[in-house]
Enzyme design. Sequence first.
Site: not given
Length: 373
Positions: A228, A232
């Site tokens: 990600h 994140k």
Amino acid sequence: MLPATVPVHPAAGTAVTLRQRNSLRPRQPLGASVGMAAPRPQMATPRLSITSALATQAVEGVPPASPKLSFPILVNSCTGKMGKAVSEAAISAGLQLVPVSFSALEVPDGKVEICNREIRIHDPSEFEQVLPSIVKDYPDLIVIDYTVPDAVNANAELYCKLGLPFVMGTTGGDRQLLHKTVQDANNYAVISPQMGKQVVAFLAAMEIMAEQFPGAFSGYKLEVMESHQATKLDISGTAKAVISCFQKLGVQFDLDEVKQVRDPVEQVALVGVPEEHLGGHAFHMYHLTSPDGTVSFEFQHNVCGRSIYAEGTVDAAMFLYTKVRILLWLHEIILSGLFSVQEMLIFLLLQIKSGASRKLYDMIDVLREGNMR
């Protein structure tokens, strides 16, 4: 005597609040001409029945068309990339974006612009003070939460305290406490670690497999890699859900074994993420190998950008709004006196059987409803 108003079903094209109802005006008799002995007799008005009311909603198994909904939503927070994407998707869908949000990020003049709409940004410290006044101004409000993991439980507590229906798109936090908070408050909410409809369908298939074939992958070795954007902080909620299914299928695996890729260089070279999507992507790979190494299975789902989650979140908000409206509509029906006690009992039992009495939902419930755009 019939009352002067008739409650409007929430599936009507225009949203109607408890204060807005359509009046029924009595039909005027045709004027009698000179020399007529008597006015034309009036036809008796048949009593409304729940059976006939429901019959008009669908024809021979064909579901009614999804109505065009319009209601206010507050995106908390719209300064982040996910919140901004949801705000844009909501406006595109015809929803009313409340011009207020909250964020710890400093923005010029305390305002941001989304689709030519100016949004006033308050500091999170003002949350408890400002939110009640917003609820007063927008009584049909639905809140969408895309904040940070540390704020999940405190935000949910305030939403429930104010009786605010909300969609929790933020991952992390104490999920068990989150569900308990909503259930104890008997509040409406959609809570899901994954808002992408197609990914949720994949998760549902995994859950069905785990439930029906427990132990099918006993002894297999599992490798999990997820990538990600660098912002994140936590392990993907989707990865956690899929791993849980594999554990039910007999695989031994701990969450600390997940390989989290957050370095942009590795993401391009190792994972294959396009450079233009380094700032927003979700790549997942699950690799299973048999004990003797002769058999392998691989599950993979890769998402670039945020539109899949934004669209799913808007569908969840529409789903939740409809559920809230159904309860209000039932309340109006009961107060109207248009139906007999027996008819009302039958209708309420059907609603309970169909799950209308529930208030806590997830994205699988949204998928099962089938009225997505």
